[in-house]
Design a protein around this motif. Structure first.
Motif, mmCIF file in Angstrom:
data_model
loop_
_atom_site.group_PDB
_atom_site.id
_atom_site.type_symbol
_atom_site.label_atom_id
_atom_site.label_comp_id
_atom_site.label_asym_id
_atom_site.label_seq_id
_atom_site.Cartn_x
_atom_site.Cartn_y
_atom_site.Cartn_z
ATOM 1 N N LYS A 16 23.695 20.559 20.114
ATOM 2 C CA LYS A 16 23.982 21.995 20.009
ATOM 3 C C LYS A 16 22.725 22.841 19.782
ATOM 4 O O LYS A 16 22.577 23.886 20.382
ATOM 5 N N GLY A 35 24.207 25.839 10.766
ATOM 6 C CA GLY A 35 24.035 24.688 9.879
ATOM 7 C C GLY A 35 22.865 24.883 8.926
ATOM 8 O O GLY A 35 22.873 24.388 7.795
ATOM 9 N N ALA A 36 21.855 25.657 9.383
ATOM 10 C CA ALA A 36 20.679 25.892 8.538
ATOM 11 C C ALA A 36 21.089 26.600 7.250
ATOM 12 O O ALA A 36 20.511 26.360 6.185
ATOM 13 N N TYR A 38 23.974 26.338 5.601
ATOM 14 C CA TYR A 38 24.586 25.346 4.694
ATOM 15 C C TYR A 38 23.510 24.415 4.134
ATOM 16 O O TYR A 38 23.551 24.022 2.966
ATOM 17 N N ARG A 39 22.537 24.077 4.974
ATOM 18 C CA ARG A 39 21.433 23.232 4.507
ATOM 19 C C ARG A 39 20.622 23.982 3.437
ATOM 20 O O ARG A 39 20.176 23.397 2.450
ATOM 21 N N GLY A 82 21.100 17.282 5.157
ATOM 22 C CA GLY A 82 22.267 17.443 6.028
ATOM 23 C C GLY A 82 23.533 16.893 5.386
ATOM 24 O O GLY A 82 24.604 17.502 5.461
ATOM 25 N N SER A 86 26.888 19.060 4.250
ATOM 26 C CA SER A 86 28.264 18.770 4.649
ATOM 27 C C SER A 86 29.182 18.799 3.424
ATOM 28 O O SER A 86 30.340 19.208 3.505
ATOM 29 N N ALA A 89 29.596 22.479 2.267
ATOM 30 C CA ALA A 89 30.364 23.196 3.299
ATOM 31 C C ALA A 89 31.872 23.058 3.108
ATOM 32 O O ALA A 89 32.647 23.759 3.740
ATOM 33 N N ARG A 95 31.771 29.067 2.060
ATOM 34 C CA ARG A 95 32.011 29.481 3.450
ATOM 35 C C ARG A 95 32.229 30.988 3.517
ATOM 36 O O ARG A 95 31.724 31.660 4.393
ATOM 37 N N GLN A 102 26.238 35.270 8.430
ATOM 38 C CA GLN A 102 26.261 34.796 9.818
ATOM 39 C C GLN A 102 26.555 35.953 10.777
ATOM 40 O O GLN A 102 25.920 36.083 11.818
ATOM 41 N N ARG A 116 29.966 24.666 13.576
ATOM 42 C CA ARG A 116 31.240 23.940 13.594
ATOM 43 C C ARG A 116 32.427 24.871 13.777
ATOM 44 O O ARG A 116 33.462 24.483 14.283
ATOM 45 N N ASP A 117 32.262 26.137 13.297
ATOM 46 C CA ASP A 117 33.398 27.067 13.301
ATOM 47 C C ASP A 117 33.018 28.423 13.887
ATOM 48 O O ASP A 117 33.591 29.441 13.528
ATOM 49 N N MET A 118 32.030 28.431 14.788
ATOM 50 C CA MET A 118 31.589 29.701 15.370
ATOM 51 C C MET A 118 32.717 30.347 16.190
ATOM 52 O O MET A 118 32.989 31.534 16.082
ATOM 53 N N ARG A 166 29.897 11.833 8.209
ATOM 54 C CA ARG A 166 29.716 13.290 8.159
ATOM 55 C C ARG A 166 30.762 13.961 9.046
ATOM 56 O O ARG A 166 31.392 14.943 8.656
ATOM 57 N N ASP A 170 33.534 16.656 8.002
ATOM 58 C CA ASP A 170 33.555 17.998 8.608
ATOM 59 C C ASP A 170 34.890 18.276 9.300
ATOM 60 O O ASP A 170 35.352 19.411 9.343
ATOM 61 N N ARG A 173 38.031 18.505 6.405
ATOM 62 C CA ARG A 173 38.080 19.471 5.306
ATOM 63 C C ARG A 173 39.183 20.516 5.554
ATOM 64 O O ARG A 173 39.533 20.829 6.706
HETATM 65 O O1 DC Z 1 24.552 21.473 12.211
HETATM 66 P P1 DC Z 1 23.945 20.845 10.972
HETATM 67 O O2 DC Z 1 23.849 19.346 11.038
HETATM 68 O O3 DC Z 1 22.632 21.484 10.612
HETATM 69 O O4 DC Z 1 24.972 21.201 9.773
HETATM 70 C C1 DC Z 1 24.851 20.640 8.493
HETATM 71 C C2 DC Z 1 26.210 20.628 7.807
HETATM 72 O O5 DC Z 1 26.646 21.967 7.549
HETATM 73 C C3 DC Z 1 27.329 20.004 8.633
HETATM 74 O O6 DC Z 1 27.496 18.630 8.362
HETATM 75 C C4 DC Z 1 28.556 20.774 8.241
HETATM 76 C C5 DC Z 1 28.041 22.087 7.766
HETATM 77 N N1 DC Z 1 28.303 23.182 8.713
HETATM 78 C C6 DC Z 1 29.531 23.788 8.649
HETATM 79 O O7 DC Z 1 30.385 23.361 7.870
HETATM 80 N N2 DC Z 1 29.808 24.858 9.448
HETATM 81 C C7 DC Z 1 28.894 25.298 10.326
HETATM 82 N N3 DC Z 1 29.179 26.353 11.105
HETATM 83 C C8 DC Z 1 27.630 24.659 10.440
HETATM 84 C C9 DC Z 1 27.369 23.587 9.612
#
Ligand code: DC
Length: 214
Positions: A16, A35-36, A38-39, A82, A86, A89, A95, A102, A116-118, A166, A170, A173
């Protein structure tokens, strides 16, 4: 006029990040690697994640990410970060706190947002939604190569196991689980080189009249 968004969702190591950056570059759009965020929460304050998600000072500049003025780009990529991301998240308050951060990335002429949820939660009105997948074996190999290329020691079997865990977390949840939006176009990148995946998505953008430069 609303600013167009292209949402690219999918599991870890499905490609992605690279795909989103190249599509954004080709269209002249901004790019959000969600994801950045959440990281960053995992890195900045894992013990008070909700508060951190609201208060952390983050700057994205020239492809680098700064937390309270400190360049944390490389640190953020670490597998351990990472895995912690997760975990944080899963927290609904985190969130919610990250939602506006975001959405603030939606600026003219357009945005490519990956995560993941865009397409399901953050930008449900996205003009194009793509759900990018790849087989677990291909994803583990890609992540392995990424790490080895960066000079980080990595074990393929252990990576495979971590990715599976992971993804399970994800997808299972309660809030905004990893799942394709009903109107997402599914794309399996296992057998396709990056350029081909990007080309297919740019073709879908053209069909929808998205992006002047495509
Ligand atoms: O895409 P990534 O590996 O950098 O994301 C790290 C963690 O963040 C992923 O395991 C779940 C969470 N995440 C999320 O829950 N929703 C998102 N839109 C992006 C990432």
């Amino acid at each position: 006029m609303t600013v167009p968004v292209i949402a690219i969702d999918g599991p870890s190591a499905s490609g992605k990040g690279a795909v989103a950056h190249q599509v954004a570059e080709a269209l002249g759009f901004h790019c959000l690697e969600s994801g950045a965020l959440y990281r960053l929460v995992a890195l900045a304050g894992p013990e008070h994640p909700e508060q951190t998600a609201r208060a952390m000072q983050v700057t994205f500049q020239g492809g680098r990410i700064f937390l309270s003025g400190q360049d944390v780009t490389d640190k953020l990529r670490e597998e351990a970060v990472g895995a912690r991301a997760s975990d944080v998240a899963q927290c609904p308050e985190v969130r919610r706190a990250l939602l506006e951060r975001q959405r603030a990335f939606r600026r003219p002429p357009g945005l490519v947002a990956e995560g993941r949820d865009m397409g399901t939660v953050v930008f449900p009105d996205a003009a194009l939604k793509v759900f990018l997948t790849a087989t677990p074996a291909v994803r583990a190999q890609r992540r392995h190569k990424q790490l080895i290329d960066k000079g980080i020691d990595a074990n393929l079997a252990a990576l495979s196991r971590d990715l599976a865990q992971r993804d399970e977390r994800d997808a299972a949840r309660a809030v905004a689980p990893l799942a394709p939006a009903p109107d997402a176009l599914q794309l399996d990148s296992s057998e396709r080189p990056l350029a081909q995946v990007v080309g297919l998505i740019l073709g879908w953008c053209r069909e929808r009249n998205l992006g002047g430069r495509a």
